[in-house]
Design a protein around this motif. Structure first.
Motif, mmCIF file in Angstrom:
data_model
loop_
_atom_site.group_PDB
_atom_site.id
_atom_site.type_symbol
_atom_site.label_atom_id
_atom_site.label_comp_id
_atom_site.label_asym_id
_atom_site.label_seq_id
_atom_site.Cartn_x
_atom_site.Cartn_y
_atom_site.Cartn_z
ATOM 1 N N LEU A 1 0.893 -1.199 0.120
ATOM 2 C CA LEU A 1 0.072 0.142 -0.047
ATOM 3 C C LEU A 1 1.096 1.090 0.088
ATOM 4 O O LEU A 1 0.619 2.208 -0.876
ATOM 5 C CB LEU A 1 -0.946 0.067 1.166
ATOM 6 C CG LEU A 1 -1.950 -1.187 1.216
ATOM 7 C CD1 LEU A 1 -2.705 -1.124 2.630
ATOM 8 C CD2 LEU A 1 -3.084 -0.854 0.172
ATOM 9 N N ALA A 2 1.758 1.324 0.825
ATOM 10 C CA ALA A 2 2.725 2.364 0.804
ATOM 11 C C ALA A 2 3.525 2.665 -0.328
ATOM 12 O O ALA A 2 3.711 3.938 -0.936
ATOM 13 C CB ALA A 2 3.814 2.300 1.687
ATOM 14 N N ARG A 3 3.906 1.509 -1.277
ATOM 15 C CA ARG A 3 4.407 1.946 -2.593
ATOM 16 C C ARG A 3 3.554 2.252 -3.609
ATOM 17 O O ARG A 3 4.185 2.650 -4.546
ATOM 18 C CB ARG A 3 5.176 0.469 -2.916
ATOM 19 C CG ARG A 3 6.414 0.016 -2.215
ATOM 20 C CD ARG A 3 7.086 -1.149 -2.563
ATOM 21 N NE ARG A 3 8.156 -1.466 -1.958
ATOM 22 C CZ ARG A 3 9.429 -0.916 -1.918
ATOM 23 N NH1 ARG A 3 9.618 -0.118 -2.856
ATOM 24 N NH2 ARG A 3 10.531 -1.235 -1.356
ATOM 25 N N LEU A 4 2.208 2.291 -3.339
ATOM 26 C CA LEU A 4 1.572 2.803 -4.147
ATOM 27 C C LEU A 4 1.543 4.335 -4.263
ATOM 28 O O LEU A 4 1.454 5.076 -5.212
ATOM 29 C CB LEU A 4 0.048 2.435 -3.793
ATOM 30 C CG LEU A 4 -0.398 1.148 -4.296
ATOM 31 C CD1 LEU A 4 -1.853 0.997 -3.497
ATOM 32 C CD2 LEU A 4 -0.376 0.910 -5.688
ATOM 33 N N ARG A 5 1.877 5.208 -3.142
ATOM 34 C CA ARG A 5 2.376 6.346 -2.997
ATOM 35 C C ARG A 5 3.535 6.592 -3.395
ATOM 36 O O ARG A 5 3.995 7.903 -3.694
ATOM 37 C CB ARG A 5 1.714 7.109 -1.497
ATOM 38 C CG ARG A 5 0.271 7.394 -1.784
ATOM 39 C CD ARG A 5 0.137 8.200 -0.611
ATOM 40 N NE ARG A 5 0.164 9.677 -0.647
ATOM 41 C CZ ARG A 5 0.385 10.400 0.304
ATOM 42 N NH1 ARG A 5 0.485 10.202 1.554
ATOM 43 N NH2 ARG A 5 0.325 11.711 -0.165
ATOM 44 N N GLU A 6 4.599 6.169 -2.886
ATOM 45 C CA GLU A 6 5.981 5.926 -2.746
ATOM 46 C C GLU A 6 6.674 4.672 -3.269
ATOM 47 O O GLU A 6 7.023 4.058 -2.586
ATOM 48 C CB GLU A 6 6.591 6.349 -1.287
ATOM 49 C CG GLU A 6 7.668 7.113 -1.276
ATOM 50 C CD GLU A 6 8.205 7.422 0.236
ATOM 51 O OE1 GLU A 6 9.257 7.514 0.270
ATOM 52 O OE2 GLU A 6 7.289 7.922 1.174
ATOM 53 N N PRO A 7 6.645 4.561 -4.639
ATOM 54 C CA PRO A 7 7.451 3.589 -4.907
ATOM 55 C C PRO A 7 8.807 3.215 -4.764
ATOM 56 O O PRO A 7 9.053 2.080 -4.686
ATOM 57 C CB PRO A 7 7.204 3.645 -6.718
ATOM 58 C CG PRO A 7 6.380 4.809 -6.756
ATOM 59 C CD PRO A 7 6.337 5.707 -5.627
ATOM 60 N N GLU A 8 9.713 4.152 -4.520
ATOM 61 C CA GLU A 8 10.923 3.972 -4.063
ATOM 62 C C GLU A 8 10.922 4.134 -2.542
ATOM 63 O O GLU A 8 11.784 5.244 -2.123
ATOM 64 C CB GLU A 8 11.999 4.890 -4.662
ATOM 65 C CG GLU A 8 11.938 4.779 -6.238
ATOM 66 C CD GLU A 8 12.416 3.471 -6.745
ATOM 67 O OE1 GLU A 8 13.240 2.826 -5.905
ATOM 68 O OE2 GLU A 8 11.897 2.895 -7.759
ATOM 69 N N LEU A 9 10.356 3.291 -1.854
ATOM 70 C CA LEU A 9 10.373 3.311 -0.447
ATOM 71 C C LEU A 9 11.691 3.023 0.114
ATOM 72 O O LEU A 9 12.334 2.209 -0.157
ATOM 73 C CB LEU A 9 9.293 2.382 0.048
ATOM 74 C CG LEU A 9 8.708 2.517 1.384
ATOM 75 C CD1 LEU A 9 8.189 3.660 1.688
ATOM 76 C CD2 LEU A 9 7.862 1.068 1.800
ATOM 77 N N PRO A 10 12.225 3.950 0.967
ATOM 78 C CA PRO A 10 13.503 3.786 1.459
ATOM 79 C C PRO A 10 13.708 2.593 2.805
ATOM 80 O O PRO A 10 12.326 2.090 3.119
ATOM 81 C CB PRO A 10 13.874 5.065 2.374
ATOM 82 C CG PRO A 10 12.442 5.525 2.495
ATOM 83 C CD PRO A 10 11.546 5.054 1.595
ATOM 84 N N PRO A 11 14.694 2.101 2.943
ATOM 85 C CA PRO A 11 14.731 0.783 3.865
ATOM 86 C C PRO A 11 14.102 1.162 5.258
ATOM 87 O O PRO A 11 13.174 0.164 5.739
ATOM 88 C CB PRO A 11 16.515 0.525 4.097
ATOM 89 C CG PRO A 11 16.852 1.087 2.731
ATOM 90 C CD PRO A 11 16.081 2.350 2.337
#
Length: 181
Positions: free
Chosen positions: A99-109
């Motif tokens: 779900l988070a990657r829908l808003r922020e595809p390059e999610l940091p570690p």
């Protein structure tokens, strides 16, 4: 199917209130059958697990008591959600990370670690909420069962969403202040 889908969604979400309203007029069996069908339809992303849970409701109704099978619907929904969220911790990306990657595809570690913790928190929520739903199915009268499962549990879900959103905002502010000169 266009207008049927929203009606079925509303029926699924309002199941405990619908049961409370209709039970005296139509009885447990029709509501049990409706709940079994609704559960199997409601969760297409977890179709096999939802069908298994629906079959369990039907078996409880047939072998033990139709009203208990009908009341176990919220327990089954929580069990399916717990299964989906817990399985995502071991296979692929956790639900919250997806779900988070829908808003922020390059999610940091750090974001990946955070979403894993949030997925675990939701697992805990579904476990506790399902336990309370089970208690109300077994021990409470229909009005208390309906109140908890049709109103209070949704309030608790909203509190989880709000709490997570506030926590995420705080963590982002702290992270931004750590990286600024």
């Amino acid at each position: 199917m266009g207008t049927l889908k929203p009606l079925l969604l509303l029926a699924g979400l309002g199941w405990p209130l619908l049961v409370w309203w209709l039970h005296d007029d139509i009885g447990s069996w029709p509501l049990l059958v409706g709940g079994v069908l609704l559960l199997a339809w409601r969760m297409p992303e977890a179709r096999r697990l939802a069908i298994l849970a629906a079959a369990c409701l039907g078996m409880i109704g047939l072998l033990i008591d139709p009203e208990l099978g009908m009341r176990a619907y919220p327990v089954a929904v929580n069990a399916v959600m717990l299964g989906v969220f817990a399985a995502s911790l071991w296979r692929g990306r956790p639900v919250i990370e997806r779900l988070a990657r829908l808003r922020e595809p390059e999610l940091p570690p750090a974001g990946v670690r955070y979403t894993r913790r949030v997925t675990r928190a939701w697992c805990g929520f579904f476990l506790v909420n399902g336990g309370i739903a089970a208690w109300t199915a077994l021990c409470a009268d229909l009005a208390v069962w309906s109140l908890y499962n049709g109103v209070i549990s949704y309030g608790l879900i909203a509190l989880m969403f709000i709490g997570e959103w506030l926590c995420r905002r705080r963590l982002r502010r702290e992270s931004a202040s750590c990286t600024s000169p």
